[in-house]
Scaffold this motif. Structure first.
Motif, PDB file in Angstrom:
ATOM      1  N   ASP A  36      33.976  39.633  10.419  1.00  0.00           N
ATOM      2  CA  ASP A  36      35.095  38.779  10.815  1.00  0.00           C
ATOM      3  C   ASP A  36      35.395  37.834   9.654  1.00  0.00           C
ATOM      4  OD1 ASP A  36      37.029  37.301  12.092  1.00  0.00           O
ATOM      5  OD2 ASP A  36      35.718  36.570  13.688  1.00  0.00           O
ATOM      6  N   CYS A  39      36.808  33.598  10.008  1.00  0.00           N
ATOM      7  CA  CYS A  39      36.459  33.537  11.433  1.00  0.00           C
ATOM      8  C   CYS A  39      36.953  32.277  12.135  1.00  0.00           C
ATOM      9  CB  CYS A  39      34.964  33.684  11.620  1.00  0.00           C
ATOM     10  SG  CYS A  39      33.975  32.368  10.883  1.00  0.00           S
ATOM     11  N   GLY A  42      35.579  30.850  15.563  1.00  0.00           N
ATOM     12  CA  GLY A  42      34.545  31.778  16.006  1.00  0.00           C
ATOM     13  C   GLY A  42      34.793  32.476  17.330  1.00  0.00           C
ATOM     14  N   SER A  45      34.686  36.174  16.976  1.00  0.00           N
ATOM     15  CA  SER A  45      33.312  36.584  16.638  1.00  0.00           C
ATOM     16  C   SER A  45      32.433  36.620  17.874  1.00  0.00           C
ATOM     17  CB  SER A  45      32.707  35.614  15.616  1.00  0.00           C
ATOM     18  OG  SER A  45      33.435  35.606  14.426  1.00  0.00           O
ATOM     19  N   ALA A  57      30.172  36.853  10.334  1.00  0.00           N
ATOM     20  CA  ALA A  57      31.392  36.046  10.321  1.00  0.00           C
ATOM     21  C   ALA A  57      31.430  35.154   9.084  1.00  0.00           C
ATOM     22  CB  ALA A  57      31.461  35.196  11.587  1.00  0.00           C
TER      23      ALA A  57
END
Length: 83
Positions: A36, A39, A42, A45, A57
């Motif tokens: 990712d 990211c 997140g 992710s 990530a």
């Protein structure tokens, strides 16, 4: 808008995961690796990880990566600063 993760109600999303992700991961084998890039918060992710993928990530912001590490209570995602 905050929402609960339907697969893990303890995880609160700041935003909904990008639903186009489902089309991308549909044909992947369980435990496939996902990178990712950028990211950010997140959310995507964590969504990948909840589906059983091995997630790596990356983001340019050390502060963002540190915040994501705090949210990742079980250290299930590899978070890295990369520019």
């Amino acid at each position: 808008m905050k929402s609960k993760n339907p697969k893990n109600p303890q995880l609160i999303y700041e935003r909904e995961p990008d639903k186009s992700i489902d089309k991308l991961i549909y044909d992947l084998e369980p435990n496939s690796k996902i990178l990712d890039l950028g990211c950010g918060d997140g959310v995507d992710s964590f969504y990948f990880r909840e589906d059983g993928f091995d997630v790596h990530a990356l983001d340019i912001s050390p502060m963002v990566i540190e915040e994501n590490k705090k949210k990742d209570k079980y250290n299930q995602i590899e978070w890295k600063v990369y520019d």
